[in-house]
Design a protein around this motif. Structure first.
Motif, PDB file in Angstrom:
ATOM      1  N   VAL A   1       0.764  -1.116   0.104  1.00  0.00           N
ATOM      2  CA  VAL A   1       0.004  -0.095  -0.074  1.00  0.00           C
ATOM      3  C   VAL A   1       0.876   1.147   0.063  1.00  0.00           C
ATOM      4  O   VAL A   1       0.714   2.032  -0.797  1.00  0.00           O
ATOM      5  N   THR A   2       1.754   1.230   0.782  1.00  0.00           N
ATOM      6  CA  THR A   2       2.801   2.626   0.928  1.00  0.00           C
ATOM      7  C   THR A   2       4.135   1.603   1.123  1.00  0.00           C
ATOM      8  O   THR A   2       4.141   0.420   1.563  1.00  0.00           O
ATOM      9  N   ASP A   3       5.016   2.547   1.344  1.00  0.00           N
ATOM     10  CA  ASP A   3       6.508   2.011   1.960  1.00  0.00           C
ATOM     11  C   ASP A   3       6.450   1.256   3.381  1.00  0.00           C
ATOM     12  O   ASP A   3       7.028   0.573   3.745  1.00  0.00           O
ATOM     13  N   GLU A   4       5.224   2.058   4.255  1.00  0.00           N
ATOM     14  CA  GLU A   4       5.157   1.262   5.600  1.00  0.00           C
ATOM     15  C   GLU A   4       3.952   0.475   5.772  1.00  0.00           C
ATOM     16  O   GLU A   4       3.766  -0.174   7.031  1.00  0.00           O
ATOM     17  N   ILE A   5       3.131   0.424   4.885  1.00  0.00           N
ATOM     18  CA  ILE A   5       1.810  -0.382   4.843  1.00  0.00           C
ATOM     19  C   ILE A   5       1.971  -1.359   3.871  1.00  0.00           C
ATOM     20  O   ILE A   5       1.857  -1.281   2.699  1.00  0.00           O
ATOM     21  N   ILE A   6       1.552  -2.830   4.409  1.00  0.00           N
ATOM     22  CA  ILE A   6       1.278  -3.985   3.653  1.00  0.00           C
ATOM     23  C   ILE A   6      -0.102  -4.397   3.711  1.00  0.00           C
ATOM     24  O   ILE A   6      -0.268  -4.967   5.423  1.00  0.00           O
TER      25      ILE A   6
ATOM     26  N   GLU B   1      -4.929   3.809  -1.061  1.00  0.00           N
ATOM     27  CA  GLU B   1      -3.954   4.505  -1.958  1.00  0.00           C
ATOM     28  C   GLU B   1      -2.947   3.651  -2.180  1.00  0.00           C
ATOM     29  O   GLU B   1      -2.515   2.800  -1.367  1.00  0.00           O
ATOM     30  N   HIS B   2      -2.172   3.703  -3.355  1.00  0.00           N
ATOM     31  CA  HIS B   2      -1.132   3.064  -3.518  1.00  0.00           C
ATOM     32  C   HIS B   2      -0.057   3.958  -3.789  1.00  0.00           C
ATOM     33  O   HIS B   2       0.430   4.481  -4.879  1.00  0.00           O
ATOM     34  N   LYS B   3       0.963   4.162  -2.842  1.00  0.00           N
ATOM     35  CA  LYS B   3       1.867   5.175  -2.771  1.00  0.00           C
ATOM     36  C   LYS B   3       3.473   4.669  -2.573  1.00  0.00           C
ATOM     37  O   LYS B   3       4.276   5.435  -2.585  1.00  0.00           O
ATOM     38  N   ALA B   4       3.267   3.215  -2.634  1.00  0.00           N
ATOM     39  CA  ALA B   4       4.777   2.894  -2.442  1.00  0.00           C
ATOM     40  C   ALA B   4       5.746   3.211  -3.673  1.00  0.00           C
ATOM     41  O   ALA B   4       5.102   3.070  -4.838  1.00  0.00           O
ATOM     42  N   ALA B   5       6.944   3.825  -3.559  1.00  0.00           N
ATOM     43  CA  ALA B   5       7.694   4.166  -4.313  1.00  0.00           C
ATOM     44  C   ALA B   5       8.201   3.132  -5.266  1.00  0.00           C
ATOM     45  O   ALA B   5       8.132   2.843  -6.556  1.00  0.00           O
ATOM     46  N   ALA B   6       8.653   2.116  -4.508  1.00  0.00           N
ATOM     47  CA  ALA B   6       9.359   0.912  -5.337  1.00  0.00           C
ATOM     48  C   ALA B   6       9.156  -0.386  -4.408  1.00  0.00           C
ATOM     49  O   ALA B   6       9.296  -0.328  -3.102  1.00  0.00           O
ATOM     50  N   PHE B   7       9.011  -1.423  -5.188  1.00  0.00           N
ATOM     51  CA  PHE B   7       8.829  -2.412  -4.194  1.00  0.00           C
ATOM     52  C   PHE B   7       9.341  -3.849  -5.224  1.00  0.00           C
ATOM     53  O   PHE B   7       9.278  -3.759  -6.298  1.00  0.00           O
TER      54      PHE B   7
END
Ligand code: MIG
Length: 826
Positions: free
Chosen positions: A75-80, A102-108
């Motif tokens: 979901v974000t860099d801190e949320i999965i 929201e889909h805010k993760a920069a990279a995964f």
């Protein structure tokens, strides 16, 4: 993704082949039994098997054991987010708590080795262990913060279909747990087993569970690192924090999907902010809602309401809100008036308004079955009321008698209900109080399980909709009011709620009791609700049922002064309960604290903005400031109001002294200006006239002049109390129109003050951002705690000669609100 496992399609077809073979064998055995039921396999819990395959679609990853499927969403860099589908079929994406994911993760990235699959973002990793499908999380230092103790599991529900779903994680020796809404128990939930099922809990007791709200979100702190779990499931849900087995933390639900968000810290504050990113924050309240509110079950007739209002003005005790409980209605029919008690409500409300009182009215969900009652008729004609499984209307008894209940999970019903407030708003009603929305039904407690709900197109029974019913009711109320009031901010308060309810309403803790134990409980509940995403909360000051004496009431007013929402309320069978009801010295002390509440309104309002805009809670338990100190995990008396004022209510009768823990740093005693070094407990005198209050060194605390209600007088200047510091400290002041939504168009002012000093000088810097211009011109500075005798003030290069120094060591001067830099020197 790199992979050396066998081709997944091959593997799946192999498994299917083996399964078919097994089933055929079973059928063989089954044939000639006289009682074929003997051959039915018992229902057992099923566990995830061995993950044999991983797939990626954008930010979604799928893992399967050949039958069940697990989805991992970045979901974000801190949320999965993790979801489980027992037979690979996920439910449709829908959540009342999370309106848009929201889909805010920069990279995964997905990694794989012999032992595990791993989904990694910049900050966290989600590990899926190949041996047994255990899921765990770690931070970027490879520190494991959360891990399964058994694989995710489920059990078929024969009666209703679907599954009971379970997740069990390890619980570490010193792990602590916070959150979960309004639970009436210790702040730290370690060792507790708790349930979410919204319940009308009149005169609830310590440890009674469940209460009015369902907030399936908790924060874990272990080894100084915090993470959160948000189990977004609306069915009856259960949490066990090392109660049954001290090495395990579990959460499970009676239906729905096993779906949870792992939210990384490392600070509790980060977790709460991320939780708000998912579920939203409270809109800015109208400024008046931050004042003092007076309620009772009930003030009627009109003459009584006016008398109470007059009582405030005569006693010079500030008050902004007055409430009408159920007796204002005609036979408890919502949206009607008892004309005998209130012959001309519009006139009364407008005269109250002229005297500075906003009128708030109660509205319950039960609609009286009565064909001569227009609300019932409209609801009936349009089939807006809830129905049972066999299509009968759901009927139950509440205050109006036999009632039917709107299905607030139907958007069409919400729209209709929202429109019903038109006449009340036209009469001048400024706020609406939603009660009984757990939903409560006399006798039965709540609706039967088989009641059907539209659930915004994702139909379900009451098992699924129960916990969101109240939230959808107040949503409909808030959205309706917002539409009708145009650009004016509505005020709403609700008893029941689910995660995300903060987008629509404030909340109070329900039917508490006039006892010292409940004062303690209220203090804990407000702190807990604050870290659980319900920032605008308060208790019934004085206790709803029972009789407080003057001392208890005054101590409760003191707690209430520092509750985000401040309202006194009492049950109908109790004695009069206004701030002047107990005589002196109580009246005078109550007045002093309610005045303090009003002086601090600009500070509270700024803190509210920090919540709305950035997701900070308004009340912050001590553990939130110093989570690395284990002892702090068990402190539940002290909290900060915003981040600058430390409060410790007095919660014992006759207490003249108490110990208060101050977090590290320097603190000023609010009453004496004594400077104390934090990081330890201090002993504080607690005569009834005061309560322990401390201000962080370096703070700028803005103050308004005392008024009898917000907006009574034009603000001519704002007082800035500046507390000396020898290290740099920032403070904020938020200003805007106070009652419109212009802030959504950036019409506001966010001011930042930077204070620093040494043994020879103190500097105050100001910068600002935004498009709003307040009407007042100047600040009145009150400088507290200078370690030197001031001789010189230079503001933006100009020397100011007019200043006064007072006997208590403070110094005062005035200057334009436009200043940029002030230097006060020896
Ligand atoms: O069955 O409206 O919690 O605040 O005064 C009681 C009457 C219904 C319960 C609420 C309380 C309110 C009362 N209500």
């Amino acid at each position: 993704m790199e992979s050396n496992t066998p081709n997944p399609e091959e593997l799946t077809s192999k498994i299917v082949e083996i399964k078919n073979l097994l089933e055929e064998e079973e059928e063989e055995e089954f044939h000639h039994l006289n009682n074929p039921a003997d051959g039915i396999k018992p229902i057992i819990k099923k566990y995830l098997g061995i993950p044999n395959h991983a797939d990626q679609i954008g930010n979604k990853f799928y893992f399967t054991d050949g039958d069940a499927k697990v989805e991992v969403v970045v979901v974000t860099d801190e949320i999965i987010r993790v979801r489980l589908a027992p037979h690979s079929v996920f439910l449709e994406e829908f959540s009342y708590a999370v309106p848009t994911l929201e889909h805010k993760a920069a990279a995964f990235t997905l990694y794989e080795d012999d032992n595990e699959f791993r989904v990694a973002t910049k900050s966290i990793n989600c590990h899926i262990r190949k041996k047994d499908f255990f899921i765990s999380f770690s931070d970027s230092n490879n520190h494991v913060t959360s891990s399964d103790a058994v694989p995710m599991h489920w059990e078929e529900n024969v009666q209703f279909g679907g599954y009971y779903v379970f997740c069990t994680k390890t619980c570490a020796k010193d792990e602590s747990f916070f959150g979960l809404g309004d639970k009436p128990t210790e702040l730290n939930l370690r060792g507790k087993r708790l349930k979410n099922w919204n319940t009308d809990a009149y005169s609830f007791a310590w440890n009674q569970d469940p209460l009015y709200r369902s907030i399936p979100f908790y924060i874990s702190v272990n080894e100084g690192i915090a993470h959160g779990i948000f189990f977004d499931n609306t069915f009856k849900a259960h949490f066990d924090f090392g109660a049954e087995d001290k090495t395990k933390t579990s959460f499970w639900a009676d239906g729905g999907e096993l779906q949870y968000y792992y939210i990384h810290g490392p600070h509790m504050m980060d977790v709460v902010k991320s939780y708000h990113l998912l579920t939203g924050t409270h809109p800015m309240p109208p400024l008046w809602a931050l004042g003092y509110h007076q309620c009772r079950w009930s003030y009627y007739p009109e003459a009584k309401v006016r008398k109470i209002a007059r009582g405030f003005r005569e006693n010079k005790i500030p008050c902004d809100g007055i409430y009408l409980d159920i007796d204002y209605m005609d036979g408890y029919r919502c949206f009607t008036w008892n004309k005998k008690y209130f012959p001309d409500p519009k006139k009364m409300i407008s005269e109250l308004a002229a005297d500075g009182f906003k009128t708030v009215v109660i509205i319950d969900p039960g609609i009286r079955v009565d064909d001569n009652y227009w609300v019932f008729k409209e609801g009936k004609e349009n089939r807006y009321f809830c129905r049972r499984s066999d299509d009968y209307f759901m009927e139950g008894h509440v205050w109006p008698g036999r009632c039917q209940f709107p299905d607030f999970t139907n958007p069409e019903v919400r729209e209709w209900w929202g429109g019903l407030f038109e006449e009340l708003v036209e009469m001048g009603v400024a706020g609406v109080w939603n009660d009984m929305n757990e939903p409560a039904v006399f006798g039965a407690g709540t609706f039967p399980d088989d009641v059907r709900h539209q659930y915004d197109g994702h139909r379900g029974s009451h098992r699924k909709a129960h916990n969101v019913y109240g939230m959808q009711m107040v949503r409909s109320t808030y959205e309706g009011l917002r539409k009708i009031m145009k650009n004016k901010r509505p005020f709403t308060i609700t008893r029941a709620g689910y995660s995300g309810v903060q987008r629509y309403s404030s909340a109070w803790t329900g039917d508490n009791v006039a006892s010292w134990e409940h004062l303690k409980l209220g203090n804990i509940q407000c702190q807990r609700m604050s870290v659980s995403g319900i920032p605008f909360c308060g208790t019934d000051i004085g206790g709803f049922s029972g009789e407080p004496d003057g001392e208890l009431f005054t101590r409760w007013i003191q707690l209430g002064t520092f509750s985000p929402f401040m309202r006194a309320h009492s049950a109908g069978d109790t004695k009069e309960r206004e701030p002047w009801s107990f005589g002196e010295p109580f009246t005078e002390i109550n007045r002093k604290f309610i005045e303090l509440r009003y002086r601090l309104i600009p500070y509270l309002y700024s803190t509210f903005w920090e919540h709305h805009r950035y997701g900070f809670p308004i009340l912050r338990p001590v553990v939130m400031h110093e989570q690395d100190v284990l002892l702090n995990h068990f402190r539940q008396d002290e909290f900060t109001y915003g981040d600058k004022i430390l409060v410790c209510p007095v919660m014992e009768p006759g207490q003249i002294k108490r110990n208060v823990y101050l977090p590290k740093g320097k603190w000023f005693n609010y009453w004496t200006f004594e400077v104390l070094e934090g990081g330890k407990e201090v002993t504080v005198d607690t005569p009834l006239q005061t309560m322990p209050l401390f201000v962080k060194a370096g703070s700028v605390i803005p103050e308004y002049p005392v008024m009898q209600y917000t907006g009574e007088k034009e603000i001519e200047e704002v007082k800035l109390n500046v507390y000396y510091t020898d290290y740099e400290v920032n403070s904020f002041l938020f200003e805007d129109y106070g009652e419109t939504f212009a802030y959504e168009q950036d019409i506001y002012l966010e001011k930042k003050f930077v204070v620093n000093g040494n043994s020879r000088k103190l500097t105050i810097g100001q910068s600002m951002e935004g498009l709003y211009t307040p009407r007042y011109e100047g600040y009145h500075f009150n400088i507290i705690g200078l370690p030197f005798k001031p001789h010189k003030i230079v503001v933006d290069g100009k020397t100011v000669t007019a200043f006064t120094t007072n006997a208590d060591g403070t110094m005062e001067f005035k200057y334009s609100k436009k200043f940029k830099q002030i230097e006060i020197g020896k």
